[in-house]
Design an enzyme around this catalytic site. Structure first.
Site, PDB file in Angstrom:
ATOM      1  N   SER A   1       0.924  -1.078   0.022  1.00  0.00           N
ATOM      2  CA  SER A   1      -0.151   0.088  -0.059  1.00  0.00           C
ATOM      3  C   SER A   1       0.768   1.271   0.027  1.00  0.00           C
ATOM      4  CB  SER A   1      -0.816   0.061   1.279  1.00  0.00           C
ATOM      5  OG  SER A   1      -0.444  -0.393   2.473  1.00  0.00           O
TER       6      SER A   1
ATOM      7  N   HIS B   1      -3.260  -3.214  -6.033  1.00  0.00           N
ATOM      8  CA  HIS B   1      -3.454  -2.693  -4.754  1.00  0.00           C
ATOM      9  C   HIS B   1      -5.025  -3.172  -4.321  1.00  0.00           C
ATOM     10  CE1 HIS B   1      -3.815   0.421  -1.253  1.00  0.00           C
ATOM     11  NE2 HIS B   1      -3.444  -0.889  -1.077  1.00  0.00           N
TER      12      HIS B   1
ATOM     13  N   GLU C   1      -6.383  -0.685  -7.312  1.00  0.00           N
ATOM     14  CA  GLU C   1      -5.186   0.092  -8.200  1.00  0.00           C
ATOM     15  C   GLU C   1      -4.374  -0.696  -8.879  1.00  0.00           C
ATOM     16  OE1 GLU C   1      -5.258   3.997  -5.162  1.00  0.00           O
ATOM     17  OE2 GLU C   1      -4.200   2.409  -4.397  1.00  0.00           O
TER      18      GLU C   1
ATOM     19  N   ASN D   1      -4.742   5.822  -0.952  1.00  0.00           N
ATOM     20  CA  ASN D   1      -3.989   6.161   0.442  1.00  0.00           C
ATOM     21  C   ASN D   1      -3.253   7.416   0.547  1.00  0.00           C
ATOM     22  OD1 ASN D   1      -4.613   3.759   1.967  1.00  0.00           O
ATOM     23  ND2 ASN D   1      -2.714   2.749   1.238  1.00  0.00           N
TER      24      ASN D   1
HETATM   25  N1  CAA Z   1     -16.166 -11.319   3.564  1.00  0.00           N
HETATM   26  C1  CAA Z   1     -17.445 -11.340   3.193  1.00  0.00           C
HETATM   27  N2  CAA Z   1     -18.715 -10.686   3.121  1.00  0.00           N
HETATM   28  C2  CAA Z   1     -18.293  -9.470   4.010  1.00  0.00           C
HETATM   29  C3  CAA Z   1     -17.118  -9.147   4.630  1.00  0.00           C
HETATM   30  C4  CAA Z   1     -16.052  -9.984   4.362  1.00  0.00           C
HETATM   31  N3  CAA Z   1     -14.686 -10.061   4.691  1.00  0.00           N
HETATM   32  N4  CAA Z   1     -17.199  -8.036   5.250  1.00  0.00           N
HETATM   33  C5  CAA Z   1     -18.441  -7.704   5.025  1.00  0.00           C
HETATM   34  N5  CAA Z   1     -19.168  -8.552   4.321  1.00  0.00           N
HETATM   35  C6  CAA Z   1     -20.440  -8.377   3.800  1.00  0.00           C
HETATM   36  C7  CAA Z   1     -21.498  -8.499   4.934  1.00  0.00           C
HETATM   37  O1  CAA Z   1     -21.826 -10.028   5.233  1.00  0.00           O
HETATM   38  C8  CAA Z   1     -22.639  -7.736   4.299  1.00  0.00           C
HETATM   39  O2  CAA Z   1     -23.436  -8.420   3.562  1.00  0.00           O
HETATM   40  P1  CAA Z   1     -24.939  -8.524   3.338  1.00  0.00           P
HETATM   41  O3  CAA Z   1     -25.429  -7.115   2.802  1.00  0.00           O
HETATM   42  O4  CAA Z   1     -25.351  -9.480   2.068  1.00  0.00           O
HETATM   43  O5  CAA Z   1     -25.649  -8.798   4.523  1.00  0.00           O
HETATM   44  C9  CAA Z   1     -22.133  -6.605   4.076  1.00  0.00           C
HETATM   45  O6  CAA Z   1     -20.701  -7.059   3.506  1.00  0.00           O
HETATM   46  C10 CAA Z   1     -22.080  -5.442   4.671  1.00  0.00           C
HETATM   47  O7  CAA Z   1     -21.386  -5.736   5.668  1.00  0.00           O
HETATM   48  P2  CAA Z   1     -22.062  -5.242   7.251  1.00  0.00           P
HETATM   49  O8  CAA Z   1     -23.510  -5.383   7.343  1.00  0.00           O
HETATM   50  O9  CAA Z   1     -21.502  -6.302   8.463  1.00  0.00           O
HETATM   51  O10 CAA Z   1     -21.337  -3.945   7.697  1.00  0.00           O
HETATM   52  P3  CAA Z   1     -21.288  -2.795   6.884  1.00  0.00           P
HETATM   53  O11 CAA Z   1     -22.468  -2.243   6.167  1.00  0.00           O
HETATM   54  O12 CAA Z   1     -21.024  -1.674   7.875  1.00  0.00           O
HETATM   55  O13 CAA Z   1     -20.249  -3.027   5.965  1.00  0.00           O
HETATM   56  C11 CAA Z   1     -17.665  -2.940   5.501  1.00  0.00           C
HETATM   57  C12 CAA Z   1     -18.961  -3.199   6.257  1.00  0.00           C
HETATM   58  C13 CAA Z   1     -18.164  -3.193   3.889  1.00  0.00           C
HETATM   59  C14 CAA Z   1     -16.495  -3.257   5.845  1.00  0.00           C
HETATM   60  C15 CAA Z   1     -18.020  -1.183   5.437  1.00  0.00           C
HETATM   61  O14 CAA Z   1     -18.107  -0.804   6.705  1.00  0.00           O
HETATM   62  C16 CAA Z   1     -17.011  -0.349   4.603  1.00  0.00           C
HETATM   63  O15 CAA Z   1     -17.101  -0.402   3.315  1.00  0.00           O
HETATM   64  N6  CAA Z   1     -16.200   0.062   5.459  1.00  0.00           N
HETATM   65  C17 CAA Z   1     -15.096   0.866   4.556  1.00  0.00           C
HETATM   66  C18 CAA Z   1     -14.163   0.120   4.143  1.00  0.00           C
HETATM   67  C19 CAA Z   1     -12.773   0.700   3.775  1.00  0.00           C
HETATM   68  O16 CAA Z   1     -12.880   1.836   3.583  1.00  0.00           O
HETATM   69  N7  CAA Z   1     -11.888   0.033   3.180  1.00  0.00           N
HETATM   70  C20 CAA Z   1     -10.580   0.532   2.781  1.00  0.00           C
HETATM   71  C21 CAA Z   1      -9.776   0.647   3.882  1.00  0.00           C
HETATM   72  S1  CAA Z   1      -8.002   1.080   2.763  1.00  0.00           S
HETATM   73  C22 CAA Z   1      -7.312  -0.229   2.436  1.00  0.00           C
HETATM   74  O17 CAA Z   1      -7.737  -1.191   2.631  1.00  0.00           O
HETATM   75  C23 CAA Z   1      -6.118   0.173   1.825  1.00  0.00           C
HETATM   76  C24 CAA Z   1      -5.019   0.255   2.522  1.00  0.00           C
HETATM   77  O18 CAA Z   1      -3.724   0.191   1.982  1.00  0.00           O
HETATM   78  C25 CAA Z   1      -4.650   0.327   4.103  1.00  0.00           C
END
Ligand code: CAA
Length: 296
Positions: A119, A140, A152, A190
């Site tokens: 990242s 990424h 990415e 990022n």
């Molecule tokens: N595997 C499978 N399904 C998953 C899952 C996983 N690991 N995580 C979530 N889900 C599914 C859930 O089962 C749920 O499915 P349904 O709609 O069918 O019920 C759906 O995704 C939504 O999950 P939740 O209802 O539990 O919770 P939520 O609506 O809050 O979503 C989330 C969870 C998708 C993580 C959401 O909070 C989100 O998009 N968060 C932001 C994540 C983000 O910004 N990620 C980028 C981080 S930066 C990065 O990764 C880069 C780096 O270099 C650091």
């Protein structure tokens, strides 16, 4: 070139999500970890993620079983020698990544494309240690990889147009959207996200509001799915500190200097959800516990 078999090195949070996505999309996927218990842990993560997708009605149980059947684990890097594409997702340490790619460069045919899921580290520095700098790029993914629709595609100074074209096609075949960007610190997401997360920590340090208040403000005021502290806990405080250090090293901009609180929390081992404590505390299922005291 057509990709049929994918290798994933590193079966942690990102590696397991990436491998799962590849297997779900029909690719034979070989994953490598350094020890059997880590492979088992990774497969546990894949199983629960597949079960969640099945439960949500987005995949049949048979398709989940088929995806799982396309995945194979190994502790030997040489078992990735038949892969057309290898995605590295080991720890964010340049030396560890160079070592992996050095070995793979010796065992894989020259047609195999190498990609790093880093990242923040520089792709060309890894590419230059191999004899295939033109067939080397960044891929990424975002956490949780099975859900997040973006990848990415990072073009290093040395990456060929043909490699980028193959990776674009590959990313599309995963059902994701690929954006191509330059090999610069933090790429696109990022580069934009980390300064804002660091800003949230500084706001906390300066007593602007509590952790919960800042998270609520960002979720409701910006409609972000997670607040900055939830997101830092989710991605890992150590990862965010690492990225901040890389940014500061490159840009020398005080806005991206790691805040003292972030450094201290990492030193204290409060790395986020993965260890049960970061800005919030988590139970053994990873569910956030209600705060006992306001975190200022
Ligand atoms: N595997 C499978 N399904 C998953 C899952 C996983 N690991 N995580 C979530 N889900 C599914 C859930 O089962 C749920 O499915 P349904 O709609 O069918 O019920 C759906 O995704 C939504 O999950 P939740 O209802 O539990 O919770 P939520 O609506 O809050 O979503 C989330 C969870 C998708 C993580 C959401 O909070 C989100 O998009 N968060 C932001 C994540 C983000 O910004 N990620 C980028 C981080 S930066 C990065 O990764 C880069 C780096 O270099 C650091």
């Amino acid at each position: 070139m057509t990709i049929k078999r994918v290798g994933v090195v590193g079966f942690g949070l990102m590696g397991s999500g990436i491998a799962q996505v590849c297997a779900q999309s029909g690719y034979d996927t070989v994953v490598r970890e350094v020890a059997q218990p880590l492979l088992e842990k990774g497969f546990g993560r894949v199983d629960s993620s597949l079960a969640r997708i099945v439960k949500g009605g987005k995949m049949t149980e048979d398709d989940a079983k088929a995806a799982r059947g396309r995945m194979r684990g190994t502790t030997n890097l040489e078992d990735l020698k038949d892969c057309d594409l290898i995605i590295e997702a080991v720890v964010e340490q340049m030396d560890a990544k160079k070592e992996v790619f050095g070995t793979l460069d010796r065992v894989c045919p020259e047609t195999t494309i190498f990609a790093s899921n880093t990242s923040s580290l520089t792709i060309v520095e890894m590419a230059a240690t191999t004899k295939r700098a033109d067939r080397f790029a960044g891929l990424h993914f975002f956490n949780p990889a099975p859900i997040m629709p973006l990848v990415e595609i990072v073009r290093a100074l040395t990456t060929s147009d043909a490699t980028i074209a193959t990776l674009r096609e590959f990313v599309t075949s995963l059902g994701k959207t690929g954006v191509v960007c330059k090999d610069s610190p933090g790429f696109i997401v990022n580069r934009l996200m980390v300064p804002s997360l660091l800003g949230a920590i500084r706001a906390l340090e300066q007593g602007v509001a509590t952790v919960e208040e800042i998270d609520t403000a960002v979720k409701l005021g910006l409609r972000h799915p997670m607040g900055p502290f939830e997101l830092i806990d989710y991605t890992g405080l150590d990862i965010n500190l690492h990225v901040a250090n890389v940014f500061f090293d490159e840009f020398k901009d005080p806005a991206v200097a790691p805040p003292a609180l972030l450094k201290r929390m990492v030193l204290a081992g409060r790395l986020g959800q993965k260890v049960g404590r970061g800005f919030y505390e988590y139970d053994e299922k990873g569910q956030k516990k209600p705060p006992s005291t306001p975190t200022r």
